[in-house]
Design an enzyme around this catalytic site. Structure first.
Site: not given
Lengths: 163, 163
Positions: A7, A67, A140
């Site tokens: 992420d 991502e 996260d």
């Protein structure tokens, strides 16, 4: 095989390593690489690059799933996220990993079966899929495990086993 | 000393190497690193990283100056520019260079004395400052030399010589 989910972010870059045998998954590691906001951006990017290299060296993931940044969501942090994702992807390719990007919508759909799932639903599904009892923190790290699970759902399951 | 200027981009990343002794500047090299649009983004980023590493190894610049990405200008390419700039800055720090970012406005002001100078004015001033007779092509290379000249105007001139 190990899948590293990322992420991306400059202040906080979530990572999650998931092992899969094609049928079952388990979380191997999850956490956040932080860089200090007080430091100049180039230094922070170099630190992130070094940390990513250590992470990839330690776990030797076959695949790295990242991502995808969407600019619409938050312009003020988008720059750092873009720079961070670039560094992560270049390092992963350099190390011989397969690298795939997934949109937030794809990740939510693959993990929670709902492209508009909220953070709480995603965390619950990530824990369920990885059989983790305790709440996953920081967020996260949970997000990054979700990215890895998305990749496994898309590519990691042998034909016939279903998704 | 050598200063490497970078006009970051994923499809086209301009670079320009300028040598300065504090009084005079000369262009040492200028060009564009291209990556193919047909390739996946992670591969393109890794190629750019490898090319940047070669460039830095070849010229050993003391300083690397990078044009700062402004998101407002072009959202469709901003992502690639952000990723490219992140890779360039991390590589430069890794190699021990000083790294500084300049906004397009700062670069135009330092090189042409006018923060709203157009591409033609900038190219003319870059050629004048570097005593280059022929037109500078491609434009990305001229832009990158301008970034290097901006850094020299800001930091490369000993006290007392003026700007």
């Amino acid at each position: 095989m190990f899948v590293l989910g990322i992420d991306p972010g400059l202040s906080r870059c979530g990572y999650g390593v998931v092992e899969t045998n094609g049928r079952r998954q388990r979380a191997v590691a999850a956490g956040v690489v932080r860089t200090q906001r007080e430091l100049p951006v180039p230094q922070r990017l170099a630190e992130l690059q070094a940390e990513m290299r250590l992470l990839i060296d330690e776990y030797s993931p076959k695949a790295v799933a990242v991502e995808r940044v969407l600019f619409q969501t938050n312009v003020s942090t988008a720059m750092g996220v873009g720079q961070a994702s670039g560094i992560v992807m270049a390092e992963a390719i350099r190390a011989g990993c397969e690298v795939t990007e997934y949109s937030p919508n794809e990740i939510k759909l693959a993990v929670a079966g709902d492209g508009s799932a909220d953070k709480g639903q995603m965390e619950t599904m990530v824990r369920m899929l990885l059989d983790i009892k305790k709440p996953l923190k920081p967020v996260d790290a949970a997000d990054a495990l979700g990215v890895a699970l998305c990749h496994i759902a898309r590519y990691g399951v042998p034909a016939g086993v279903g998704r």
